[in-house]
Design an enzyme around this catalytic site. Structure first.
Site, PDB file in Angstrom:
ATOM      1  N   ILE A 186       0.680  -1.354  -0.173  1.00  0.00           N
ATOM      2  CA  ILE A 186       0.162   0.110   0.065  1.00  0.00           C
ATOM      3  C   ILE A 186       0.856   1.168   0.027  1.00  0.00           C
ATOM      4  CG2 ILE A 186      -1.863   1.239   1.263  1.00  0.00           C
ATOM      5  CD1 ILE A 186      -2.898  -1.425   2.325  1.00  0.00           C
ATOM      6  N   ASP A 213      11.110   2.407   6.278  1.00  0.00           N
ATOM      7  CA  ASP A 213      10.645   1.196   6.281  1.00  0.00           C
ATOM      8  C   ASP A 213      11.863   0.333   6.389  1.00  0.00           C
ATOM      9  OD1 ASP A 213       9.868  -1.528   5.313  1.00  0.00           O
ATOM     10  OD2 ASP A 213       8.274  -0.807   4.445  1.00  0.00           O
ATOM     11  N   SER A 257      -3.804   2.389   8.390  1.00  0.00           N
ATOM     12  CA  SER A 257      -3.220   1.150   8.686  1.00  0.00           C
ATOM     13  C   SER A 257      -3.752   0.442   9.733  1.00  0.00           C
ATOM     14  CB  SER A 257      -1.706   1.266   9.355  1.00  0.00           C
ATOM     15  OG  SER A 257      -1.447   2.249  10.268  1.00  0.00           O
ATOM     16  N   ARG A 258      -3.296   0.758  11.016  1.00  0.00           N
ATOM     17  CA  ARG A 258      -4.158   0.037  12.294  1.00  0.00           C
ATOM     18  C   ARG A 258      -4.332   1.237  13.432  1.00  0.00           C
ATOM     19  NH1 ARG A 258      -5.930  -2.972   9.154  1.00  0.00           N
ATOM     20  NH2 ARG A 258      -5.926  -5.277   9.256  1.00  0.00           N
ATOM     21  N   ASP A 276      -8.790   6.230   9.187  1.00  0.00           N
ATOM     22  CA  ASP A 276      -9.650   5.253   8.506  1.00  0.00           C
ATOM     23  C   ASP A 276      -9.734   4.071   9.907  1.00  0.00           C
ATOM     24  OD1 ASP A 276     -11.448   4.018   6.693  1.00  0.00           O
ATOM     25  OD2 ASP A 276      -9.756   2.531   6.394  1.00  0.00           O
ATOM     26  N   GLU A 312     -11.470   0.706  17.722  1.00  0.00           N
ATOM     27  CA  GLU A 312     -12.601   0.654  16.883  1.00  0.00           C
ATOM     28  C   GLU A 312     -13.347  -0.737  16.845  1.00  0.00           C
ATOM     29  OE1 GLU A 312     -10.153   0.521  13.155  1.00  0.00           O
ATOM     30  OE2 GLU A 312     -11.170  -1.587  12.603  1.00  0.00           O
ATOM     31  N   HIS A 323     -13.241   2.621   8.851  1.00  0.00           N
ATOM     32  CA  HIS A 323     -12.569   1.325   8.192  1.00  0.00           C
ATOM     33  C   HIS A 323     -13.107   0.862   6.801  1.00  0.00           C
ATOM     34  CE1 HIS A 323      -9.445  -2.036   9.821  1.00  0.00           C
ATOM     35  NE2 HIS A 323      -9.471  -2.014   8.332  1.00  0.00           N
TER      36      HIS A 323
HETATM   37  P1  NAI Z   1       2.817  -4.863   3.762  1.00  0.00           P
HETATM   38  O1  NAI Z   1       3.111  -6.002   4.515  1.00  0.00           O
HETATM   39  O2  NAI Z   1       2.974  -4.961   2.162  1.00  0.00           O
HETATM   40  O3  NAI Z   1       3.680  -3.660   3.882  1.00  0.00           O
HETATM   41  C1  NAI Z   1       3.989  -3.430   5.523  1.00  0.00           C
HETATM   42  C2  NAI Z   1       5.375  -2.455   5.522  1.00  0.00           C
HETATM   43  O4  NAI Z   1       5.587  -2.105   6.755  1.00  0.00           O
HETATM   44  C3  NAI Z   1       6.391  -3.526   4.889  1.00  0.00           C
HETATM   45  O5  NAI Z   1       7.245  -3.058   4.007  1.00  0.00           O
HETATM   46  C4  NAI Z   1       7.287  -3.582   6.213  1.00  0.00           C
HETATM   47  O6  NAI Z   1       8.638  -3.774   6.268  1.00  0.00           O
HETATM   48  C5  NAI Z   1       6.749  -2.007   6.892  1.00  0.00           C
HETATM   49  N1  NAI Z   1       7.254  -1.862   8.166  1.00  0.00           N
HETATM   50  C6  NAI Z   1       7.000  -3.005   9.297  1.00  0.00           C
HETATM   51  N2  NAI Z   1       7.449  -2.339  10.431  1.00  0.00           N
HETATM   52  C7  NAI Z   1       7.743  -1.212  10.200  1.00  0.00           C
HETATM   53  C8  NAI Z   1       8.000   0.022  11.003  1.00  0.00           C
HETATM   54  N3  NAI Z   1       8.267  -0.307  12.362  1.00  0.00           N
HETATM   55  N4  NAI Z   1       8.369   1.085  10.317  1.00  0.00           N
HETATM   56  C9  NAI Z   1       8.055   1.203   9.304  1.00  0.00           C
HETATM   57  N5  NAI Z   1       7.749   0.243   8.339  1.00  0.00           N
HETATM   58  C10 NAI Z   1       7.472  -0.812   8.773  1.00  0.00           C
HETATM   59  O7  NAI Z   1       1.277  -4.482   4.155  1.00  0.00           O
HETATM   60  P2  NAI Z   1       0.192  -3.414   3.094  1.00  0.00           P
HETATM   61  O8  NAI Z   1      -0.511  -4.391   2.660  1.00  0.00           O
HETATM   62  O9  NAI Z   1       0.921  -2.392   2.519  1.00  0.00           O
HETATM   63  O10 NAI Z   1      -0.773  -2.981   4.411  1.00  0.00           O
HETATM   64  C11 NAI Z   1      -0.223  -2.215   5.612  1.00  0.00           C
HETATM   65  C12 NAI Z   1      -1.050  -2.081   6.648  1.00  0.00           C
HETATM   66  O11 NAI Z   1      -2.439  -1.451   6.141  1.00  0.00           O
HETATM   67  C13 NAI Z   1      -1.402  -3.421   6.998  1.00  0.00           C
HETATM   68  O12 NAI Z   1      -0.818  -4.017   8.051  1.00  0.00           O
HETATM   69  C14 NAI Z   1      -2.712  -3.146   7.536  1.00  0.00           C
HETATM   70  O13 NAI Z   1      -2.627  -3.200   9.002  1.00  0.00           O
HETATM   71  C15 NAI Z   1      -3.485  -2.030   6.797  1.00  0.00           C
HETATM   72  N6  NAI Z   1      -4.398  -2.203   5.871  1.00  0.00           N
HETATM   73  C16 NAI Z   1      -5.725  -1.320   6.164  1.00  0.00           C
HETATM   74  C17 NAI Z   1      -6.855  -1.447   5.543  1.00  0.00           C
HETATM   75  C18 NAI Z   1      -8.025  -0.602   5.479  1.00  0.00           C
HETATM   76  O14 NAI Z   1      -8.911  -1.018   5.104  1.00  0.00           O
HETATM   77  N7  NAI Z   1      -7.642   0.715   6.423  1.00  0.00           N
HETATM   78  C19 NAI Z   1      -6.804  -2.442   4.365  1.00  0.00           C
HETATM   79  C20 NAI Z   1      -5.578  -3.182   4.059  1.00  0.00           C
HETATM   80  C21 NAI Z   1      -4.341  -3.244   5.198  1.00  0.00           C
END
Ligand code: NAI
Length: 337
Positions: free
Chosen positions: A155, A174, A233-234, A258, A263, A295
Site C-alpha cells: 500500500i 521502512d 493502517s491500524r 480510517d 474501533e 475502516h
Molecule cells: P505490507 O506487509 O505489504 O507492508 C507493510 C510494510 O511495513 C512492510 O514493507 C514492512 O517492512 C513495513 N514495516 C514494518 N514495520 C515497520 C516499521 N516499524 N516502520 C516502518 N515500516 C515498517 O502491508 P500492506 O498491504 O501495505 O498493508 C499495510 C497495513 O495497512 C496493514 O498491515 C494493515 O494493517 C493496513 N490495512 C488497512 C486497510 C484498511 O482498510 N484501512 C486494508 C488493508 C490493510
C-alpha cells in the site's frame, strides 16, 4: 470444508458466495463477531473465517481447537487480532490475504488527504445550505510539499507513487526499503529523522509491538507544526490521546483516520440511534480538522472480489495440502527503525 464465517455483513456474504461457486466450501454465515460468547456457534466447524475486529486470543483459540478447529482464515491482510503463536501452539493454522487491492487503500488515503486539505466535506454542507463563503476552507498546494510514508509495502509504495504524481517530495521509512521507490528518488530514513521534515505523514506499517503507538507524544513533538497526519493502517499505531493533545495545541494541523485503536466496539455497525460511550473517540469528532472514516479504505468492488477469491483458495489449499499458501508464520516483530 465446513467454514463458519464471522462478522459476515451482507456484502461479505455476497462476494464470498459468488466466489464459492468455484470452490464448493460449505459456508455458514454469522453476523456477530467471534468472541468467547459466540464461539460455540463454530462448534464442529474445521475452519473459521474472520475479519479485523474478531479477537482471537490464546484462551479462545484453545477452546475452539477443542471444538474441532483446524484453520483460521483471515479475510484481511493485518493479523494483529490473532494470537498466532498461541494458534501454532495448539495446532491451529492461520492464513490471511496478504494483498488484495492495495490500490483501494492507497486511493482512500489520497481521498482523506485531499478532503482534509481542501475541506470538501465542509464545502459540500455549506453549499447545500446556500453558504458560499470561503472562510475556513483555505488549503495548500500539494505540489512541492514533503510527504513521509511510513511503511512502503504493497500500500505505502502506491501511496508514495501517487503523491509523487501530485508533485510531492516523498521520503519514507521502512526496515525493508522498496528498490522501486528508491529508483524513483524516494530517500529512506528512520521514523525519527523523517518526521521533522514532513508536511504530511501517512502511516502504512503493520501493527506490531514495535509500531504500537509509533506516533506518540514525543513523535508528535518532532513533527513540523501543523503537520497533516493520516492513518489507514491500524488504529493503535497512533496514540489517540497524544494526538488529541497535538490537535489542541496546533502541533497537529489535521488528522485523517480510517482506523481507530478502540474501533472494535464501534466500527462496521450502524450506531446512529445510540450515543458514543467512548469519550476519546467522541472528542476526536469535535475537531473540524479531523476526518474519520469507519475502516472503509479496503471497500471497493475489486478488493472484495479478491479477498473472497484468495480466502477461499487459502481454505482449499489447506484442505488439500494441510497448509495454506498465505499461512501466517510466527516471526519476531521487525525492529523499529
Ligand atoms: P505490507 O506487509 O505489504 O507492508 C507493510 C510494510 O511495513 C512492510 O514493507 C514492512 O517492512 C513495513 N514495516 C514494518 N514495520 C515497520 C516499521 N516499524 N516502520 C516502518 N515500516 C515498517 O502491508 P500492506 O498491504 O501495505 O498493508 C499495510 C497495513 O495497512 C496493514 O498491515 C494493515 O494493517 C493496513 N490495512 C488497512 C486497510 C484498511 O482498510 N484501512 C486494508 C488493508 C490493510
Amino acid at each position: 470444508m465446513r467454514v463458519a464465517v464471522f462478522s459476515a455483513r451482507p456484502y461479505d456474504q455476497r462476494f464470498l458466495s459468488e466466489a464459492n461457486t468455484a470452490f464448493g466450501h460449505e459456508l455458514t454465515y454469522f453476523d456477530v463477531h467471534l468472541s468467547r460468547e459466540t464461539c460455540r456457534l463454530a462448534a464442529g466447524f474445521e475452519a473459521v473465517c474472520v475479519f479485523v475486529n474478531d479477537e482471537l486470543d490464546a484462551e479462545l483459540l484453545q477452546e475452539m481447537q477443542g471444538q474441532g478447529l483446524r484453520l483460521v482464515a483471515l479475510r484481511a491482510s493485518g493479523f494483529n487480532n490473532v494470537d498466532v503463536a498461541a494458534a501454532k501452539a495448539c495446532g491451529v493454522a492461520v492464513c490471511r490475504v496478504p494483498a488484495y487491492s492495495p490500490h483501494a487503500v492507497a486511493e482512500h488515503t489520497l481521498a482523506l488527504i485531499l478532503t482534509l486539505n481542501r475541506k470538501t466535506h465542509r464545502a459540500y454542507n455549506r453549499v447545500r445550505e446556500g453558504n458560499f463563503a470561503l472562510d475556513g476552507l483555505l488549503g495548500f498546494d500539494l505540489k512541492g510539499k514533503t510527504a513521509g510514508v511510513v511503511g512502503t509495502g504493497a500500500i505505502g509504495e502506491i501511496v508514495a507513487e501517487i503523491l509523487q504524481g501530485f508533485g510531492c517530495k516523498v521520503i519514507a521509512s521502512d526496515p525493508n526499503p522498496s528498490a522501486a521507490l528508491q529508483a524513483r528518488g524516494v530517500v529512506y530514513r528512520s521514523v525519527e529523522d523523517l518526521l521533522p521534515d514532513c508536511d504530511i505523514v501517512s502511516l502504512h506499517c503493520p501493527l506490531t509491538p514495535a509500531t504500537r503507538h509509533l506516533i506518540d507524544g514525543p513523535a508528535i513533538a518532532r513533527m513540523k507544526p501543523g503537520v497533516m497526519l493520516i492513518n489507514t493502517s491500524r488504529g493503535a499505531v497512533v496514540d489517540t490521546v497524544a494526538v488529541i493533545a497535538g490537535l489542541k495545541s496546533g502541533a497537529v494541523g489535521s488528522l485523517g483516520l480510517d482506523v481507530y485503536e478502540e474501533e472494535a466496539g464501534l466500527f462496521f455497525e450502524d450506531r446512529s440511534a445510540r450515543f458514543i460511550d467512548d469519550d476519546v473517540f467522541a472528542r476526536l469528532l469535535t475537531f473540524p480538522n479531523v476526518l474519520v472514516t469507519g475502516h472503509q479504505a479496503f471497500f471497493t468492488h475489486e478488493a472484495l472480489s479478491a479477498i473472497a477469491q484468495i480466502t477461499l483458495a487459502n481454505i482449499t489449499d489447506f484442505e488439500r495440502h494441510g497448509r495454506a499458501t498465505h499461512e501466517v508464520s510466527v516471526e519476531p516483530a521487525p525492529a523499529r527503525p
